[in-house]
Design a protein around this motif. Structure first.
Motif, PDB file in Angstrom:
ATOM      1  N   ALA A 153      43.588  61.328  49.406  1.00  0.00           N
ATOM      2  CA  ALA A 153      42.208  61.664  49.748  1.00  0.00           C
ATOM      3  C   ALA A 153      41.267  61.146  48.675  1.00  0.00           C
ATOM      4  N   ASN A 154      40.754  59.937  48.884  1.00  0.00           N
ATOM      5  CA  ASN A 154      39.718  59.454  47.985  1.00  0.00           C
ATOM      6  C   ASN A 154      38.805  58.515  48.748  1.00  0.00           C
ATOM      7  N   GLY A 155      37.511  58.665  48.491  1.00  0.00           N
ATOM      8  CA  GLY A 155      36.520  57.800  49.089  1.00  0.00           C
ATOM      9  C   GLY A 155      36.617  57.770  50.601  1.00  0.00           C
ATOM     10  N   SER A 156      36.659  56.549  51.164  1.00  0.00           N
ATOM     11  CA  SER A 156      36.608  56.381  52.610  1.00  0.00           C
ATOM     12  C   SER A 156      37.894  56.794  53.293  1.00  0.00           C
ATOM     13  N   THR A 157      38.953  57.093  52.541  1.00  0.00           N
ATOM     14  CA  THR A 157      40.244  57.444  53.152  1.00  0.00           C
ATOM     15  C   THR A 157      40.505  58.937  53.148  1.00  0.00           C
ATOM     16  N   ALA A 158      39.489  59.716  52.876  1.00  0.00           N
ATOM     17  CA  ALA A 158      39.699  61.155  52.712  1.00  0.00           C
ATOM     18  C   ALA A 158      40.148  61.841  53.993  1.00  0.00           C
ATOM     19  N   ALA A 159      39.903  61.246  55.167  1.00  0.00           N
ATOM     20  CA  ALA A 159      40.220  61.914  56.436  1.00  0.00           C
ATOM     21  C   ALA A 159      41.481  61.364  57.079  1.00  0.00           C
ATOM     22  N   LEU A 160      42.403  60.850  56.286  1.00  0.00           N
ATOM     23  CA  LEU A 160      43.632  60.291  56.837  1.00  0.00           C
ATOM     24  C   LEU A 160      44.854  61.047  56.339  1.00  0.00           C
ATOM     25  N   PRO A 161      45.106  62.238  56.877  1.00  0.00           N
ATOM     26  CA  PRO A 161      46.275  63.005  56.445  1.00  0.00           C
ATOM     27  C   PRO A 161      47.566  62.330  56.876  1.00  0.00           C
ATOM     28  N   PRO A 162      48.591  62.358  56.037  1.00  0.00           N
ATOM     29  CA  PRO A 162      49.843  61.650  56.364  1.00  0.00           C
ATOM     30  C   PRO A 162      50.503  62.108  57.651  1.00  0.00           C
ATOM     31  N   TRP A 163      50.409  63.402  57.982  1.00  0.00           N
ATOM     32  CA  TRP A 163      51.148  63.910  59.133  1.00  0.00           C
ATOM     33  C   TRP A 163      50.734  63.254  60.449  1.00  0.00           C
ATOM     34  N   VAL A 164      49.508  62.721  60.523  1.00  0.00           N
ATOM     35  CA  VAL A 164      49.042  62.147  61.779  1.00  0.00           C
ATOM     36  C   VAL A 164      49.784  60.845  62.110  1.00  0.00           C
TER      37      VAL A 164
END
Length: 421
Positions: free
Chosen positions: A213-224
């Motif tokens: 979770a940093n910058g533009s990638t904060a909404a990409l949780p691994p479980w998805v």
């Protein structure tokens, strides 16, 4: 030997697969589609194909198109995960052992996530002289010689040895052939769209399946990215959210033109297909006519109300990345089983006869299986010079045996997981 002519009403996945299968085996085929052009309305995004859908495609398509289809598909882990709204795992299972294929051959299990518009472009390749747009079927008539004549809204008529209704849930062919067939409102409404994974940082992190979770990638949780599809459920009768990652093995916009022969394919970036669904009688869910009138921002705002504050923050972060321009609503339907009917020069495939809830991801699979099964029985009849109606009878018996149990299973699972009627 007589060249049999077949009319296919509807240029969806099942109808186009059938067109390829029959043309390759010497049939004279014409496809009539009521839409004025291929992009006239939203066709959806991700479609999951397992066995026997993949086996059906493989048996009907030219080998080079099948290879291109797989090359431009995604292959996430072949698992389906169901989680509660706090992301606790309720079930996590493989997409299933290989079903019996259309030709009866055992195959190792395969599971792919296709971009539906890309797959449809591939299926349309080579059929430019076969697919006729702006052709709305009004009626058909069985002639004394056993043929059938179709009449269209523009005054055009076409005759054939067989007419196949591949025209979806609202099938005009079914209405005329089987007026007793019932397609019910399943009591579910969906808001469907996609979460783009564009941008070098986002794409690289998504492909690694372990974003931080940093910058533009904060909404990409691994479980998805851990499953081919993940359902997050609020409980029976409550809203649910679904996520299906589509990370292309090869970019369609590059792979198509590089293919031999070149196949023009639109450029598509990686994305997560995302839906928010709820029972039609949920207090926050408007009527479907109202839902259809909402724009993308209003649909996203409605979805945010359906997913409560007590849901895991990851879900909300993902929904914040939902592209509002991609959103559209869906009403889910399901078919009741139809008792056997007298075979004739008109038959049905796919949603036109066995519409089902998407909860098991078997609608497209079963429609493509229908196409392969019908191709096989018609080819055997033509080769043995027996009447096509005999092949139709065999197909319809077989189709009812495998399709309606899937409809029933989809209904049961939909009731358990997401409040389907």
């Amino acid at each position: 030997m007589h060249q049999h002519r077949v009319i296919i009403v509807g240029a969806g996945l099942g109808g186009l697969t059938l067109a390829h299968g029959l043309r390759a085996r010497g049939f004279d085929v014409a496809v009539y589609e009521r839409d004025p052009h291929p992009d006239a309305r939203p066709q959806g995004y991700r479609v999951q194909l397992d066995e026997p859908g993949l086996a059906g495609l493989e048996s009907c398509l030219p080998e080079h198109l099948f290879r291109l289809g797989l090359a431009t598909a995604a292959a996430p882990p072949a698992r389906v995960s169901v989680r509660d709204r706090h992301l606790g795992v309720l079930t996590d299972r493989p997409t299933g052992p290989s079903s019996d294929a259309s030709d009866g051959a055992a195959r190792p299990h395969r599971s792919y996530a296709f971009n539906r518009p890309t797959l449809r472009q591939i299926l349309l390749f080579g059929l430019a002289d076969t697919v006729h747009y702006g052709a709305e079927l009004l009626s058909w008539e069985r002639k004394q010689d056993g043929t059938v004549t179709a009449r269209f809204a523009d005054g055009h008529e076409a005759s054939a040895d067989l007419l196949v209704g591949a025209d979806g849930v609202g099938s005009k062919v079914r209405e005329l052939l089987l007026p007793q067939a019932v397609v019910e409102d399943a009591g579910l409404r969906l808001i469907y769209g996609k979460i783009p994974l564009d941008g070098p940082a986002v794409a690289a992190e998504a492909r690694a399946s372990g974003p931080e979770a940093n910058g533009s990638t904060a909404a990409l949780p691994p479980w998805v990215f851990d499953s081919i599809f993940t359902v997050v459920t609020g409980g029976q009768g409550h809203p649910h959210v679904g996520f299906g990652p589509v990370r292309f093995a090869h970019s369609p916009g590059l792979a198509g033109p590089a293919h031999t022969p070149a196949v023009p394919l639109d450029s598509v970036g990686d994305y997560i297909a995302c839906l928010v669904g709820a029972p039609a009688d949920h207090p926050d869910m408007p009527s479907f006519s109202t839902l259809r009138g909402l724009g993308g921002p209003a649909l996203r705002e409605l979805a945010g109300r359906l997913v409560g504050d007590d849901w895991h923050p990851d879900v909300h972060r993902l929904l914040e990345r939902w592209d509002p321009d991609s959103l559209f609503p869906l009403r889910i339907s399901t078919a009741r089983p139809v008792p056997p009917w007298e075979a004739g020069p008109v038959t049905l495939l796919g949603d036109a006869i066995h519409a089902m809830s998407p909860v098991l991801a078997m609608g497209a699979n079963t429609a493509i299986r229908d196409a392969a099964e019908l191709t096989r029985t018609l080819t055997e009849a033509a080769d043995s010079e027996t009447p096509l109606v005999d092949a139709v009878r065999v197909y319809e018996l077989r189709m009812r045996e495998y399709a309606f149990p899937v409809v029933a299973a989809s209904r049961r699972t939909g009731r358990q997981r997401i409040g389907q009627k």
